[in-house]
Scaffold this motif. Sequence first.
Motif, PDB file in Angstrom:
ATOM      1  N   ARG A 140      30.109  36.121  43.635  1.00 31.94           N
ATOM      2  CA  ARG A 140      30.900  36.879  44.588  1.00 31.94           C
ATOM      3  C   ARG A 140      30.151  38.146  45.010  1.00 31.94           C
ATOM      4  O   ARG A 140      29.536  38.833  44.180  1.00 31.94           O
ATOM      5  N   TYR A 142      31.347  41.030  45.784  1.00 34.79           N
ATOM      6  CA  TYR A 142      31.853  42.265  45.192  1.00 34.79           C
ATOM      7  C   TYR A 142      31.219  42.513  43.833  1.00 34.79           C
ATOM      8  O   TYR A 142      31.023  43.656  43.416  1.00 34.79           O
ATOM      9  N   TYR A 155      36.915  40.100  50.532  1.00 38.81           N
ATOM     10  CA  TYR A 155      38.160  39.379  50.769  1.00 38.81           C
ATOM     11  C   TYR A 155      37.823  37.886  50.765  1.00 38.81           C
ATOM     12  O   TYR A 155      36.786  37.472  51.277  1.00 38.81           O
ATOM     13  N   GLY A 158      40.845  32.773  46.447  1.00 36.46           N
ATOM     14  CA  GLY A 158      40.443  32.644  45.059  1.00 36.46           C
ATOM     15  C   GLY A 158      40.092  31.229  44.682  1.00 36.46           C
ATOM     16  O   GLY A 158      40.833  30.303  44.977  1.00 36.46           O
ATOM     17  N   PHE A 167      39.525  42.189  47.248  1.00 36.87           N
ATOM     18  CA  PHE A 167      38.929  42.571  45.960  1.00 36.87           C
ATOM     19  C   PHE A 167      38.271  43.951  46.080  1.00 36.87           C
ATOM     20  O   PHE A 167      37.520  44.209  47.039  1.00 36.87           O
ATOM     21  N   SER A 169      35.881  46.460  43.508  1.00 35.02           N
ATOM     22  CA  SER A 169      35.102  46.419  42.255  1.00 35.02           C
ATOM     23  C   SER A 169      34.352  47.736  42.073  1.00 35.02           C
ATOM     24  O   SER A 169      34.076  48.451  43.051  1.00 35.02           O
ATOM     25  N   VAL A 183      37.313  44.824  38.279  1.00 36.29           N
ATOM     26  CA  VAL A 183      37.736  44.260  39.554  1.00 36.29           C
ATOM     27  C   VAL A 183      39.261  44.258  39.637  1.00 36.29           C
ATOM     28  O   VAL A 183      39.942  43.923  38.656  1.00 36.29           O
ATOM     29  N   LYS A 185      42.220  42.683  42.224  1.00 39.98           N
ATOM     30  CA  LYS A 185      42.507  41.784  43.334  1.00 39.98           C
ATOM     31  C   LYS A 185      43.902  42.080  43.868  1.00 39.98           C
ATOM     32  O   LYS A 185      44.866  42.106  43.118  1.00 39.98           O
TER      33      LYS A 185
END
Length: 760
Positions: A140, A142, A155, A158, A167, A169, A183, A185
Amino acid sequence: MPQSFKQFSSSNKRTVWLYVVVAFVCLIAVWRVSEAYRQQQLTSLKRNSEIQLNQLANVLESAIAKYQHMPILLAANDRVRRALYRGIPTDINLLNRELAQINHITESSDIYIMNVDGLTVAASNYEEEATFVGRNFSFRPYFQEAIQGKEGRYYALGTTSNRRGYFFSYPVYFNQNIVGVAVVKVDLRQFEKRFDTQSYEFLLLDPDNVVFSSSNSDWLYKVMGELSHEELTRIADSRRYKDRMIETLPIINSEPFNQGVSIVELLQETKRESGRESFERRSYLKMSQPIQLFGFKVVLLKPLQLLNDEIALWRAIFAGGVIISALLAGLALLRKRMLQERSDAIEMARHNQAYIREVIQNTQAGLVTLDDHFCIESFNPAVEQLVGKLLSGVINKPLETLFHCSPSYLHFWSQMTDKKDNEIDAGGRFITLEGELVANVSYAIPVEMTLCELQLPNRRGYLVTFHDMTERKRYEKEITAARQALEERVRERTGELEEANGLLRQEVMEHKETQEELIQTAKMAVLGQLSAGLNHELNQPLTAIRAFADNSLKFLQRDRIDQVELNLQQISQLGHHMGDIIARFKVFARKGDVASRPISVQSAQDGALRIMSSRMREGQIALSGLEQCPHMVMGDMVFLEQVIVNILANSVDAIVDAKSTIRSINISAYSIEGDQVQIAIHDTGPGFSETDFSRLFEPFFTTKSLGVGLGLGLSISQRIIESMGGEISAHNHPQGGAEFYVTLPAFVEHKWVGVNDVAG
């Protein structure tokens, strides 16, 4: 038609057109007013929607932004640092419970902690079946941003929870080293539920214009606009939306309304009571506003269905009023017209009755009306004029007292008068007979009677028409007499023509015999010219035969039998040679008719050259031309040989008489258009003068010296070639001399089925 009715009809047309114009103007006015009202309502709706759009954008931005600092706070938590640094299960279990408690208080979607490898070590959903614990999210963006020491934002859909989220982080430091990533969400479904009861629809678009959040779940993951192949590939590679298919929003129409505002029409799926799915078109007022903090754009769609229904209802009511008014006016006009037409019809009926009475009284044809028993009811004056007397006494009497049918029509008359119920079926609803109107005992008028059935309201009747045939009968007698006279003259003329035809056939036969005699005379003339050569051809082998015979006697006395046998073989060969020479001239000299069959041009040339060879050698004339000619023509071999001999004889005479230094004759043959073969004979003589061409093929015309030739060769050759379906012509060759062309039909095998023998 009465003048008043014409004026009324013209007035009605003007009134109708006036109503049509007024109705049309009213409908245009309704349309214009409704459009103005619609624009006013749309402007008011735009102002209200701008306020709602600002509120929506602020709510979404603040709802997501309040979670952006949570990862920073988590990264500063000592329990988070210890769990990442030491990795003791007790610390991790305590951290899981703490994260679940923080997630419950903040109402975020999920909170989880990852180590430097992207492996989740603790999560708020540690007790759920789809927990993040133990899952690796290093792919990911992030995580990749946070592990580099930056604050991460992302974004996506999931991969584990299958829920959309935004998201945040932040890196977790321990002793100034990054030991993990915190993180948070944010689940967007909680925000979407807040707008379920609103009077509008909204879309949250990501930077690629893909719908990430919406009040209508059917629009999720659809793009507003178009994406290129590279953009779709990039989105798929990032696994942002997992395996969801990125489709286009079903916008079927879009038109601008104001700055940044447009009216769009979408195709939406609806479910009927029966459970079947269907689609309907829905219109919206579209407005948009960017959310700068996240790079998103929020779109508000205000439904226009109520406004459109209101305007349509208003238009329908007004148009219905106009139509009803027009119908009422039309009914009033129609009633007025019906009353006027009824009055005009009564007047017209009176007029027609008077008109019919005048027609019946003044017509030249005699008219009689009968009842259903063929008894006379009435008649017009023309009947009395035909018979020349008053007929008041025939009323209610049968028609036979006035009309006598001709004998040839008695059968039809009896069938008509004896038929049950007196129905007419001979010739349909009327019948025509010939007969006489009885004027008195000694005088009758020939007439043609036509009887027609009348379908009266309460009974059946008949109308009889009488036409005077006195003149026609007179014309028929005159025509019959003229026809008989004409037939007599035709018989006489036919006899004369048959006699003339007999004389003509006799003359044709005599002409044909004369023509055959001329052809034979021409042959004999050629043979006479060739007699010297024939003597030479026969004298040489005769002299040789005598020499061989004398030698054989001497050899026989000396008993030299072998030499005698050789001499006898030579005598036999010379005898065969003389027989061939005589046979050629016998065939050439015979009489006969032209018989068309396939013949070889090469064979005809060879036969003619055998006859002319002695004269050509005598005149020292060289021959060039045909060698193995493949052409076949339709004709007669003997007559074609005679034509070639005639032309060659003329060429030889011309060359010898002119004492030409170059003495040669060339013969060639070739195909031309139209399935024909042309034979060309060119000599090196003096050719022809211009005056010779006009008389070249006339009988007894010759350019030779007096007493040489009859002047029949070319004339006869022309008749022979024409009888074989060809033609002959001559002209002067550009290089000197004369050239003759003989054109004949070519033999085409598929056009002459059944012809198997080829002459020559």
